[in-house]
Design an enzyme around this catalytic site. Structure first.
Site, mmCIF file in Angstrom:
data_model
loop_
_atom_site.group_PDB
_atom_site.id
_atom_site.type_symbol
_atom_site.label_atom_id
_atom_site.label_comp_id
_atom_site.label_asym_id
_atom_site.label_seq_id
_atom_site.Cartn_x
_atom_site.Cartn_y
_atom_site.Cartn_z
ATOM 1 N N ARG A 70 1.006 -1.277 0.103
ATOM 2 C CA ARG A 70 0.112 0.006 0.095
ATOM 3 C C ARG A 70 0.868 1.227 0.232
ATOM 4 O O ARG A 70 1.765 1.068 0.470
ATOM 5 C CB ARG A 70 -1.021 -0.249 1.207
ATOM 6 C CG ARG A 70 -1.646 -1.495 1.031
ATOM 7 C CD ARG A 70 -3.045 -0.995 2.078
ATOM 8 N NE ARG A 70 -2.200 -1.742 3.805
ATOM 9 C CZ ARG A 70 -1.998 -0.329 4.756
ATOM 10 N NH1 ARG A 70 -1.809 0.848 4.551
ATOM 11 N NH2 ARG A 70 -1.042 -0.900 5.487
ATOM 12 N N TYR A 199 -0.353 -4.092 -7.254
ATOM 13 C CA TYR A 199 -0.842 -4.417 -5.811
ATOM 14 C C TYR A 199 -1.968 -4.727 -4.999
ATOM 15 O O TYR A 199 -2.955 -3.472 -4.637
ATOM 16 C CB TYR A 199 0.440 -3.436 -4.911
ATOM 17 C CG TYR A 199 0.255 -4.055 -3.251
ATOM 18 C CD1 TYR A 199 0.995 -6.058 -3.453
ATOM 19 C CD2 TYR A 199 0.011 -3.823 -2.662
ATOM 20 C CE1 TYR A 199 0.042 -6.091 -2.108
ATOM 21 C CE2 TYR A 199 -0.632 -4.210 -1.110
ATOM 22 C CZ TYR A 199 -0.078 -5.611 -1.460
ATOM 23 O OH TYR A 199 -0.455 -6.155 -0.038
ATOM 24 N N LYS A 208 -9.491 -2.543 1.743
ATOM 25 C CA LYS A 208 -9.417 -1.446 3.319
ATOM 26 C C LYS A 208 -9.945 -0.074 2.558
ATOM 27 O O LYS A 208 -10.625 0.652 2.727
ATOM 28 C CB LYS A 208 -7.699 -0.850 3.060
ATOM 29 C CG LYS A 208 -6.576 -2.762 3.556
ATOM 30 C CD LYS A 208 -7.171 -2.701 4.787
ATOM 31 C CE LYS A 208 -6.664 -3.803 5.670
ATOM 32 N NZ LYS A 208 -5.264 -4.487 5.070
ATOM 33 N N HIS A 228 -10.050 -2.733 11.939
ATOM 34 C CA HIS A 228 -9.022 -3.465 10.929
ATOM 35 C C HIS A 228 -8.577 -4.764 12.093
ATOM 36 O O HIS A 228 -7.983 -4.409 13.153
ATOM 37 C CB HIS A 228 -8.400 -2.735 10.555
ATOM 38 C CG HIS A 228 -6.987 -3.183 10.035
ATOM 39 N ND1 HIS A 228 -5.784 -2.535 10.314
ATOM 40 C CD2 HIS A 228 -7.232 -4.279 9.515
ATOM 41 C CE1 HIS A 228 -5.181 -3.362 9.734
ATOM 42 N NE2 HIS A 228 -5.758 -4.771 8.438
ATOM 43 N N SER A 250 -1.099 -3.022 10.196
ATOM 44 C CA SER A 250 -1.144 -4.619 9.391
ATOM 45 C C SER A 250 0.275 -5.509 9.341
ATOM 46 O O SER A 250 1.634 -4.834 9.972
ATOM 47 C CB SER A 250 -0.434 -3.752 7.602
ATOM 48 O OG SER A 250 -1.694 -3.055 7.466
ATOM 49 N N CYS A 252 0.986 -7.478 11.646
ATOM 50 C CA CYS A 252 1.136 -7.472 13.353
ATOM 51 C C CYS A 252 0.148 -8.640 14.023
ATOM 52 O O CYS A 252 0.051 -8.881 15.262
ATOM 53 C CB CYS A 252 0.733 -6.191 14.010
ATOM 54 S SG CYS A 252 2.218 -5.022 13.601
ATOM 55 N N ASP A 279 -9.374 -9.915 8.929
ATOM 56 C CA ASP A 279 -8.519 -8.600 8.814
ATOM 57 C C ASP A 279 -10.268 -7.243 8.934
ATOM 58 O O ASP A 279 -8.976 -6.427 9.208
ATOM 59 C CB ASP A 279 -7.817 -8.552 7.035
ATOM 60 C CG ASP A 279 -7.118 -7.571 6.865
ATOM 61 O OD1 ASP A 279 -6.056 -6.796 7.773
ATOM 62 O OD2 ASP A 279 -7.567 -6.650 5.957
ATOM 63 N N ARG A 373 1.944 -12.288 -0.667
ATOM 64 C CA ARG A 373 0.876 -12.309 -0.185
ATOM 65 C C ARG A 373 0.054 -13.590 -0.510
ATOM 66 O O ARG A 373 0.992 -14.626 -1.860
ATOM 67 C CB ARG A 373 -0.061 -11.354 -0.494
ATOM 68 C CG ARG A 373 0.162 -10.124 0.477
ATOM 69 C CD ARG A 373 -0.652 -9.423 2.089
ATOM 70 N NE ARG A 373 0.222 -8.238 2.462
ATOM 71 C CZ ARG A 373 -0.673 -8.591 3.541
ATOM 72 N NH1 ARG A 373 -1.896 -8.421 4.058
ATOM 73 N NH2 ARG A 373 0.030 -7.299 4.439
HETATM 74 P P1 GTP Z 1 -2.188 -7.762 7.186
HETATM 75 O O1 GTP Z 1 -2.383 -9.109 6.754
HETATM 76 O O2 GTP Z 1 -1.270 -7.120 6.461
HETATM 77 O O3 GTP Z 1 -3.197 -6.874 7.832
HETATM 78 O O4 GTP Z 1 -1.543 -8.484 8.848
HETATM 79 P P2 GTP Z 1 -1.335 -9.821 10.189
HETATM 80 O O5 GTP Z 1 -1.950 -9.205 10.820
HETATM 81 O O6 GTP Z 1 -2.993 -10.808 9.136
HETATM 82 O O7 GTP Z 1 -0.364 -10.074 10.086
HETATM 83 P P3 GTP Z 1 0.156 -12.134 10.063
HETATM 84 O O8 GTP Z 1 -0.467 -12.717 10.890
HETATM 85 O O9 GTP Z 1 0.060 -11.700 8.640
HETATM 86 O O10 GTP Z 1 1.377 -12.077 10.739
HETATM 87 C C1 GTP Z 1 2.521 -11.120 9.867
HETATM 88 C C2 GTP Z 1 3.416 -12.056 10.523
HETATM 89 O O11 GTP Z 1 3.665 -11.708 11.945
HETATM 90 C C3 GTP Z 1 3.535 -12.774 9.878
HETATM 91 O O12 GTP Z 1 5.389 -12.999 9.435
HETATM 92 C C4 GTP Z 1 3.971 -13.543 11.348
HETATM 93 O O13 GTP Z 1 5.290 -14.782 11.044
HETATM 94 C C5 GTP Z 1 4.229 -13.171 12.818
HETATM 95 N N1 GTP Z 1 3.191 -13.470 13.374
HETATM 96 C C6 GTP Z 1 2.013 -13.662 13.613
HETATM 97 N N2 GTP Z 1 1.864 -13.612 14.927
HETATM 98 C C7 GTP Z 1 2.911 -14.135 15.776
HETATM 99 C C8 GTP Z 1 3.110 -14.211 17.158
HETATM 100 O O14 GTP Z 1 2.146 -13.831 17.846
HETATM 101 N N3 GTP Z 1 4.244 -13.864 17.871
HETATM 102 C C9 GTP Z 1 5.509 -13.363 16.749
HETATM 103 N N4 GTP Z 1 6.566 -12.985 17.106
HETATM 104 N N5 GTP Z 1 4.953 -13.590 15.142
HETATM 105 C C10 GTP Z 1 3.903 -13.298 14.826
HETATM 106 C C1 SPV Z 2 -2.857 -4.164 5.058
HETATM 107 O O1 SPV Z 2 -2.306 -3.826 4.823
HETATM 108 O O2 SPV Z 2 -3.188 -3.897 6.117
HETATM 109 C C2 SPV Z 2 -3.689 -5.794 4.786
HETATM 110 C C3 SPV Z 2 -2.726 -5.853 3.094
HETATM 111 O O3 SPV Z 2 -4.134 -6.401 5.142
HETATM 112 S S1 SPV Z 2 -3.660 -4.904 1.968
HETATM 113 O O4 SPV Z 2 -4.719 -5.716 1.131
HETATM 114 O O5 SPV Z 2 -3.407 -4.691 0.884
HETATM 115 O O6 SPV Z 2 -4.043 -4.212 2.744
HETATM 116 MN MN MN Z 3 -4.750 -5.354 6.999
#
Ligand code: GTP
Ligand code: SPV
Ligand code: MN
Length: 590
Positions: A70, A199, A208, A228, A250, A252, A279, A373
């Site tokens: 983004r 993207y 979003k 979110h 994002s 996290c 999400d 992704r």
């Molecule tokens: P968006 O799709 O961008 O909104 O991201 P999200 O909030 O769904 O994050 P996602 O679950 O994909 O995790 C993002 C990164 O954080 C990945 O590389 C995970 O491996 C890492 N991660 C997720 N949960 C944990 C956790 O509990 N501990 C640690 N150390 N890393 C984590």
């Molecule tokens: C984020 O960045 O929080 C996502 C991926 O979930 S995107 O669809 O690119 O916003």
């Molecule tokens: Mn997101």
């Protein structure tokens, strides 16, 4: 044409006249049509078909290397009045913005096809669902929207022949020129214009752009919330399910938490975790006065790196068929995909996410982009909730905020009440990630994980949260904050995270039921360390004590940072929020 709705037809006609495509194709959502589009994308090289035995129905796509995340600096909220966009959004006068972008769209689809995608955010027929129409010149967008939303003729059923309540999305890849890239929202016109990107978050306009930026504005006006947030259900051995929603910035950990596998200590007792969403949540008070949530999406657009059979087996299984992979490494040995953290064996014979042969040292050059992704259908998910399609949504007992903080924020704490919970959410901070362009690892304030996604003045957004709390009264969800990312002196994460986060969620569930104790600290209620179940973990009570530690000096610094941040909002910061900050400082001084 799939509808008689005059508002839709007139607008499509106008946009066709502007973009001048060679051809206009209405996406009816039929397998026949989608299958022909997949073939076409493969024949032009836009997508590659992966090993159909190992990954049936799966495709690989690479975006332009200048276009991998983004772009917050080029994202605009064009409300008529600048003050309505607020200090946290880029703003431009809508007339000026239309005047600037119209020439860029003029003839942009010459020699191309315009696809008209009707879609529903939310289960078709749900009182919480809303309709959008996206016009695009990208097959990649059509195929992703098919996975992420409910597309086709059925989406128009909710709209009928006369309603004007649909979001008008116009997207063109144009030349993918980063200097001319714009992601623009006109909340008062229900309109989104996106140009020069291919993207995810910039171009899948249901996600979003609509489901957060436009929807947050609609929710403020209509008495609901667009957040979110992931949504998950924890089913106890007696069959009772408690639903939790959680907002993390994002990359996290939302997808990971939403699909977590209970550790043995809970699994053996019969606990189960169900995924409703990973999400976005749309939340509205139900007939019984509680807050109900739907997931407006129909699939997962998840971060690939770090996803493996240990960290998130459910996500990995979800991607085994009918999935689109974007910007991952291509394993040429067996025509599959790979990313950092999938396993410890990067493929010998592979292509980098940029499309170049991956010849360099595999521990120095990344095979997959950090924001690569997968786009996978929700129906593939082994732990998808039986309530996923429930048009009424699920009742939320707890809302959780969290972010990446190496220090300061403890493993978990509970707010004193709703108002204090809104304060806690509004003061969230997190280290930035690769999900947006710009520096990674810099701590920034990200209220409710909505900083890049709130479609109006954030001070008014806090006010809306306060008003929702008043409406919900004692039926309001309890509010918590978590931090899985505290590090030790060597920079290693102290808490094991992933599935073991359930141990923290169980304290939260028990608090909601009035079945767990708490200790009062200056920042909120915390568990007694012994109330976090450590059975089967290689962690001792002292470590948990450390994770729960509230360092008063750090928090005094934190309060200063909050005061600086709050100053941005001027007189649109609700007085309650300023009072909460004073109260926090007073408690820290005691
Ligand atoms: P968006 O799709 O961008 O909104 O991201 P999200 O909030 O769904 O994050 P996602 O679950 O994909 O995790 C993002 C990164 O954080 C990945 O590389 C995970 O491996 C890492 N991660 C997720 N949960 C944990 C956790 O509990 N501990 C640690 N150390 N890393 C984590
Ligand atoms: C984020 O960045 O929080 C996502 C991926 O979930 S995107 O669809 O690119 O916003
Ligand atoms: Mn997101």
């Amino acid at each position: 044409m799939l509808t008689n709705n005059k508002n839709v037809l007139t607008w499509v006609e106008e946009m066709v006249a502007l973009c001048k495509p060679d051809k206009v194709v209405w996406i009816d959502g039929s397998e026949e049509q989608l299958s022909a589009l997949r073939d076409e994308a493969v024949s032009t090289g836009e997508m590659e078909r992966l090993n159909q035995e190992k990954l049936p129905g799966c495709l690989l796509h690479r975006t332009n290397p200048n276009d991998v995340a983004r772009v917050e600096a080029r994202t605009f909220i064009c409300s008529r009045k600048e003050e309505d966009a607020g200090p946290t959004n880029n703003w431009c006068d809508p007339k000026e913005m239309y005047a600037k972008l119209t020439p860029m769209y003029d003839g942009v689809m010459k020699g191309r096809t315009m696809y008209v995608i009707p879609y529903s955010m939310g289960p078709i027929g749900s009182p919480l669902a809303k309709v959008g129409v996206e016009l695009t010149d990208s097959i990649y967008v059509v195929l992703n929207m098919d996975i992420m939303t409910r597309i086709g003729k059925a989406a128009f059923e909710n709209l009928g022949d006369t309603s004007n309540d649909f979001v008008r999305g116009l997207h063109s890849k144009a030349d993918v020129d980063p200097e001319k890239r714009y992601i623009v929202h006109f909340p008062e016109d229900n309109t989104i214009w996106s140009i020069n990107s291919g993207y995810g978050g910039n171009v899948l306009l249901g996600k979003k752009c609509f489901a957060l930026r436009i929807a947050s504005y609609q929710g403020k006006n209509e008495g609901w919330m667009a957040e979110h947030m992931l949504i998950l259900g924890i089913e106890a051995p007696n069959g009772e399910t408690t639903y939790i929603s959680a907002a993390f910035p994002s990359a996290c950990g939302k997808t990971n938490l939403a699909m977590l596998i209970p550790p043995e200590v809970y699994a053996k007792q019969g606990y189960k975790v169900w995924t409703v969403g990973d999400d976005i949540a749309w939340l509205k008070p139900g007939a019984d006065g509680r807050l109900y949530a739907i997931n407006p999406e129909n699939g997962f657009f998840g971060v690939a790196p770090g996803t493996n059979m240990k960290s998130n087996p459910n996500a990995l299984k979800t991607t085994m068929k009918d999935t689109i992979f974007t910007n991952v490494a291509h394993n040429l040995d067996d025509n599959t995909v790979w990313w950092e953290g999938l396993d410890k064996n990067p493929p010998e014979n592979a292509v980098e996410w940029t499309g170049k042969p991956w010849n360099g040292k595999k521990d120095e050059i990344k095979g997959a982009h950090p924001n690569s992704r997968f786009t996978a259908p929700a129906r593939n998910c082994p732990c998808i909730s039986p309530e996923f399609d429930n048009p009424q949504g699920v009742p939320i007992s707890a809302m959780v905020f969290g972010g990446r903080r190496a220090k300061t924020a403890p493993l978990v704490y509970q707010s004193f009440d709703w108002k204090h919970g809104v304060f806690v959410g509004s003061t969230m901070a997190s280290e930035t990630t690769a999900a947006a362009t710009g520096a990674v690892g810099v701590v920034r304030r990200d209220p409710m994980a909505m900083l890049p996604f709130c479609g109006y003045h954030m001070g008014d957004y806090f006010k809306h949260w306060l008003e929702m709390g008043e409406k919900l009264g004692d039926k309001a969800p309890k509010i918590f904050n978590v931090n899985w990312f505290r590090t030790d002196d060597e920079g290693h994460f102290i808490w094991p995270g992933f599935g073991d986060n359930m141990r923290v969620l169980m304290w939260i569930v028990n608090r909601c039921k009035g079945a767990a104790d708490a200790v009062e600290t200056p920042i909120g209620y915390e568990p007694k360390p012994e109330d976090i179940n450590l059975e089967g973990l290689d962690i001792d009570l002292d470590t948990v004590k450390g994770l729960l530690d509230v360092d008063v000096d750090l928090w005094k610094e934190e309060a200063k940072g909050i005061r600086e941040f709050y100053a941005k909002f001027g007189d649109r910061l609700p007085k309650e929020m300023a009072d909460q900050l004073d109260a926090l400082e007073a408690r820290l001084d005691k």
